[in-house]
Scaffold this motif. Sequence first.
Motif, PDB file in Angstrom:
ATOM      1  N   ASP A   1       0.814  -1.028  -0.140  1.00 36.21           N
ATOM      2  CA  ASP A   1       0.106   0.019   0.112  1.00 36.21           C
ATOM      3  C   ASP A   1       1.007   1.110   0.069  1.00 36.21           C
ATOM      4  O   ASP A   1       1.956   1.120   0.694  1.00 36.21           O
ATOM      5  N   GLU A   2       0.533   2.357  -0.320  1.00 36.67           N
ATOM      6  CA  GLU A   2       1.183   3.724  -0.480  1.00 36.67           C
ATOM      7  C   GLU A   2      -0.110   4.604   0.289  1.00 36.67           C
ATOM      8  O   GLU A   2      -1.127   4.702  -0.391  1.00 36.67           O
ATOM      9  N   THR A   3       0.474   5.375   1.079  1.00 35.95           N
ATOM     10  CA  THR A   3      -0.479   6.413   1.782  1.00 35.95           C
ATOM     11  C   THR A   3       0.046   7.720   1.951  1.00 35.95           C
ATOM     12  O   THR A   3       1.224   7.574   2.382  1.00 35.95           O
TER      13      THR A   3
ATOM     14  N   SER B   1      -3.910   1.525  -6.549  1.00 37.13           N
ATOM     15  CA  SER B   1      -2.563   2.295  -6.924  1.00 37.13           C
ATOM     16  C   SER B   1      -2.038   1.979  -8.262  1.00 37.13           C
ATOM     17  O   SER B   1      -1.424   0.652  -8.268  1.00 37.13           O
ATOM     18  N   LYS B   2      -1.882   2.573  -9.210  1.00 33.32           N
ATOM     19  CA  LYS B   2      -1.440   2.223 -10.450  1.00 33.32           C
ATOM     20  C   LYS B   2       0.044   2.001 -10.461  1.00 33.32           C
ATOM     21  O   LYS B   2       0.705   1.464 -11.109  1.00 33.32           O
TER      22      LYS B   2
ATOM     23  N   GLN C   1       3.908  16.966   2.750  1.00 36.83           N
ATOM     24  CA  GLN C   1       3.539  15.733   2.490  1.00 36.83           C
ATOM     25  C   GLN C   1       4.324  14.886   2.129  1.00 36.83           C
ATOM     26  O   GLN C   1       5.241  15.065   1.250  1.00 36.83           O
ATOM     27  N   TYR C   2       4.201  13.679   2.601  1.00 37.27           N
ATOM     28  CA  TYR C   2       5.131  12.602   2.112  1.00 37.27           C
ATOM     29  C   TYR C   2       4.017  11.256   1.956  1.00 37.27           C
ATOM     30  O   TYR C   2       3.147  11.276   2.342  1.00 37.27           O
ATOM     31  N   TRP C   3       4.871  10.217   1.250  1.00 34.25           N
ATOM     32  CA  TRP C   3       4.171   9.166   0.959  1.00 34.25           C
ATOM     33  C   TRP C   3       4.929   7.836   1.491  1.00 34.25           C
ATOM     34  O   TRP C   3       5.997   7.681   1.510  1.00 34.25           O
TER      35      TRP C   3
END
Length: 211
Positions: free
Chosen positions: A84-86, A145-146, A94-96
Amino acid sequence: MPENASLGGNLDQFDLDFVEREATPRLLMKLSIQLHLARFSLSNTVSVLGVFGVKRARSTVHNWVHKADLQPEGGHSPDHVAVDETVIRLNDEQYWLYAAVDPETNKLLHTKLRPATTKVLAQLFLAELSEKHDVDDAVFLVDASKSLQTACHRHGFDFRYEKHGNRNAVERVFREIKRRTVRFSSCFSNADAETADDWLKSFSFAWNQLI
């Protein structure tokens, strides 16, 4: 953390080779690390040290956890991997957060904090994951998530889109990571992304010990 989180684990698992001239007894340093990773706040951990007659600042305990260089152990061979990425925020930036979880055990396999989400960064995350664990035969569970879908395809991993099923169990893991990261940012407003990334590794280590 899980509701039944406890102070499990051996204190000897904490490597204090980074210590040079620390006046605090090593046993209390290890206990402080264990307490904080087991959901004790820095303030409460400092209070416990006070019971032993040791007065230390919250930032000192945080530095012990940071310098202990804790992270999830490698060498796992999961049948499935949920990735996952959030987005999270640190210091109003902002960070992922990329994370991989074994849905059969809910153990965190790997985490990484990035300043953006791109196909290249997603591929790099999966490359790091595959270096730590044997995931060549695993089925990757991804959401919409592409970038992660493309990364799985580029690495030749078997993957499938799954919004429910096995992903339901790991969503709470991802939510807890995000919640704890917000608390980290609130306590250490001047911390940089590298420090936050190290903290996430420590959190992942603690999560795996306590579930």
